[in-house]
Scaffold this motif. Structure first.
Motif, PDB file in Angstrom:
ATOM      1  N   GLU A 146       0.799  -1.603  -0.079  1.00 17.45           N
ATOM      2  CA  GLU A 146       0.083  -0.116   0.400  1.00 17.45           C
ATOM      3  C   GLU A 146       0.590   1.275  -0.120  1.00 17.45           C
ATOM      4  O   GLU A 146       0.651   1.962  -0.435  1.00 17.45           O
ATOM      5  N   THR A 147       2.052   1.132   0.692  1.00 20.56           N
ATOM      6  CA  THR A 147       2.975   2.378   0.615  1.00 20.56           C
ATOM      7  C   THR A 147       3.130   2.967  -0.768  1.00 20.56           C
ATOM      8  O   THR A 147       3.793   3.815  -0.988  1.00 20.56           O
ATOM      9  N   ILE A 148       4.017   1.436  -1.282  1.00 18.29           N
ATOM     10  CA  ILE A 148       4.277   1.419  -3.007  1.00 18.29           C
ATOM     11  C   ILE A 148       3.401   2.204  -3.528  1.00 18.29           C
ATOM     12  O   ILE A 148       3.591   2.818  -4.678  1.00 18.29           O
ATOM     13  N   PHE A 149       2.104   1.462  -3.663  1.00 14.44           N
ATOM     14  CA  PHE A 149       0.669   1.898  -4.102  1.00 14.44           C
ATOM     15  C   PHE A 149       0.855   3.236  -3.820  1.00 14.44           C
ATOM     16  O   PHE A 149       0.302   4.348  -5.347  1.00 14.44           O
ATOM     17  N   ALA A 150       0.826   3.984  -2.699  1.00 13.15           N
ATOM     18  CA  ALA A 150       0.528   4.909  -2.556  1.00 13.15           C
ATOM     19  C   ALA A 150       1.527   6.426  -3.159  1.00 13.15           C
ATOM     20  O   ALA A 150       1.331   7.679  -3.318  1.00 13.15           O
ATOM     21  N   ALA A 151       3.064   5.833  -2.591  1.00 15.38           N
ATOM     22  CA  ALA A 151       3.761   6.592  -3.792  1.00 15.38           C
ATOM     23  C   ALA A 151       3.316   6.532  -5.389  1.00 15.38           C
ATOM     24  O   ALA A 151       3.715   8.373  -5.607  1.00 15.38           O
ATOM     25  N   VAL A 152       3.479   5.386  -6.185  1.00 15.53           N
ATOM     26  CA  VAL A 152       2.969   5.764  -7.395  1.00 15.53           C
ATOM     27  C   VAL A 152       1.697   6.769  -7.340  1.00 15.53           C
ATOM     28  O   VAL A 152       1.868   7.381  -8.420  1.00 15.53           O
ATOM     29  N   MET A 153       0.361   6.994  -7.437  1.00 20.15           N
ATOM     30  CA  MET A 153      -0.306   8.193  -7.052  1.00 20.15           C
ATOM     31  C   MET A 153       0.034   8.838  -6.866  1.00 20.15           C
ATOM     32  O   MET A 153      -0.222   9.817  -7.335  1.00 20.15           O
ATOM     33  N   VAL A 154       0.417   9.435  -6.269  1.00 18.98           N
ATOM     34  CA  VAL A 154       1.149  10.660  -5.745  1.00 18.98           C
ATOM     35  C   VAL A 154       2.022  11.372  -7.030  1.00 18.98           C
ATOM     36  O   VAL A 154       1.053  12.170  -7.181  1.00 18.98           O
ATOM     37  N   PHE A 155       2.958  10.077  -7.090  1.00 17.21           N
ATOM     38  CA  PHE A 155       3.540  11.227  -8.520  1.00 17.21           C
ATOM     39  C   PHE A 155       3.034  11.117  -9.308  1.00 17.21           C
ATOM     40  O   PHE A 155       2.924  11.805 -10.614  1.00 17.21           O
ATOM     41  N   PHE A 156       1.820  10.129  -9.792  1.00 19.83           N
ATOM     42  CA  PHE A 156       1.035  10.074 -11.046  1.00 19.83           C
ATOM     43  C   PHE A 156       0.122  11.189 -11.440  1.00 19.83           C
ATOM     44  O   PHE A 156       0.251  12.009 -12.397  1.00 19.83           O
ATOM     45  N   VAL A 157      -0.209  11.689 -10.005  1.00 21.75           N
ATOM     46  CA  VAL A 157      -1.320  13.053  -9.886  1.00 21.75           C
ATOM     47  C   VAL A 157      -0.330  14.335 -10.166  1.00 21.75           C
ATOM     48  O   VAL A 157      -0.752  14.862 -10.807  1.00 21.75           O
ATOM     49  N   VAL A 158       0.704  13.925  -9.505  1.00 27.91           N
ATOM     50  CA  VAL A 158       1.904  15.181  -9.876  1.00 27.91           C
ATOM     51  C   VAL A 158       2.056  15.439 -11.055  1.00 27.91           C
ATOM     52  O   VAL A 158       2.484  16.917 -11.128  1.00 27.91           O
ATOM     53  N   GLY A 159       2.500  14.255 -11.660  1.00 31.64           N
ATOM     54  CA  GLY A 159       2.542  14.477 -12.622  1.00 31.64           C
ATOM     55  C   GLY A 159       1.624  14.920 -14.305  1.00 31.64           C
ATOM     56  O   GLY A 159       1.562  16.300 -14.883  1.00 31.64           O
ATOM     57  N   SER A 160       0.410  14.426 -13.528  1.00 27.91           N
ATOM     58  CA  SER A 160      -0.914  14.824 -14.591  1.00 27.91           C
ATOM     59  C   SER A 160      -1.687  16.313 -14.052  1.00 27.91           C
ATOM     60  O   SER A 160      -1.724  17.045 -15.451  1.00 27.91           O
TER      61      SER A 160
END
Length: 328
Positions: free
Chosen positions: A284-298
């Motif tokens: 869940e930690t890895i998933f959260a990090a991926v989603m946060v930086f995906f949204v930052v990139g978006s």
């Protein structure tokens, strides 16, 4: 830069909150990650303050929309998190910032109650209402930085009672009325309040009730799974500023699960699947990090895109206010 400041939507404060929280979540793995996340969060906060100073009329206009008005609480939640970053280096300044953020959040809560709950319309209710009323529990999570656990305890119970009441109201709205496309990603916020409540409770409790912890942890994970089932469809709908809802809820879910496992083990509870649960928390930690930086990139793509590339038909999530959320 002026164009970016002018274009930056209020929900960007939610991205700043997700980054600040992610930095704390990743700190045990890499302190550099905390520095990077915290720095990016500060940049976003700075841009939002710049917009408030340079374009106050745009902010005032956005606050006429119940979604923007309620999500603006993430600005104060972010300041509470960043105060924790600042405390080791400048305790007095950090404490003043923390107190000011709490006062600001409660002031927004009162204003929002008068302007929106006082003129209640079920069609204007969205999961962002959780942010306005339950998000104050971030003060409980950060209170140990300043030895203010007693204050954090009172705030936790206030926020938790609000959560119980709002869960029924917001769920009723979802059952009775269709959700506009621009507001659909806000469903991800459902994953946040239970986990935030759990993290807040454990942050201020010396001897937590382990049954209460286990129940909250289980419900938090169930809500997280429910949100995950909808995530592919929400992502397929294209970018909206409401993608900010895909940051902090996932971070706090991973945070709360890790804290719950620590508390249960410390309390002497034997967890036969402890290692498996630890693996889940790490995933869940890895998933959260991926989603946060995906949204930052978006968000970066959205902010730097040319007007033609960034344009899309306006969608009003709150028809009665005649306001719109900028999309795609």
């Amino acid at each position: 830069m002026d164009a970016i400041v002018k274009k930056l939507p209020i929900p960007a404060a939610g991205v700043a909150l997700g980054l600040a929280a992610l930095g704390n979540l990743l700190a045990p793995y890499a302190i550099a990650a905390r520095v990077v996340c915290g720095s990016l969060s500060v940049v976003l906060v700075g841009l939002l303050i710049a917009k408030l100073v340079l374009y106050p009329a745009l902010i005032a206009k956005d606050m006429q929309n119940s979604i923007f008005a309620s999500v603006s609480a993430t600005f104060f939640m972010t300041l509470m998190q960043l105060a924790g970053y600042l405390a080791p280096a400048a305790y007095a300044v950090a404490f003043v910032l923390w107190c000011a953020a709490i006062v600001g959040h409660f002031s927004l809560m009162v204003w929002f109650t008068v302007h929106y709950m006082g003129h209640f319309k079920l069609t204007e209710v969205f999961p962002t209402y959780f942010i306005c009323y339950v998000g104050i529990i971030v003060a409980s999570v950060t209170s140990p930085n300043f030895g203010m656990e007693a204050v954090g305890t009172m705030i936790f119970w206030f926020g938790f009672v609000c959560y119980v009441a709002l869960f029924a109201l917001i769920t009723l709205r979802y059952l009775k009325h269709e959700i506009p496309a621009a507001a659909r990603p806000l469903f991800c916020i459902y994953a946040a309040p239970m986990s935030l409540s759990l993290a807040g409770y454990l942050s201020v409790s010396e001897n937590p009730n382990l049954v209460f912890v286990a129940v909250l942890a289980t419900l938090a994970q169930v809500l997280f799974v429910v949100v995950l089932t909808q995530l592919p469809k929400l992502l397929a709908g294209g970018f909206y500023p409401s993608f900010a809802a895909m940051t902090f809820p996932f971070v706090v879910t991973a945070t709360a699960l890790g804290m719950a496992l620590d508390a249960l083990v410390a309390g002497g509870v034997v967890l036969p699947m402890y290692e498996a649960l630890r693996t889940v928390a790490f995933a869940e930690t890895i998933f959260a990090a991926v989603m946060v930086f995906f949204v930052v990139g978006s968000y970066v793509r959205f902010l730097v895109a040319t007007p033609k590339a960034a344009s899309a038909p306006a969608v009003s999530p709150v028809p009665s206010t005649q306001m719109t959320i900028s999309a795609k």
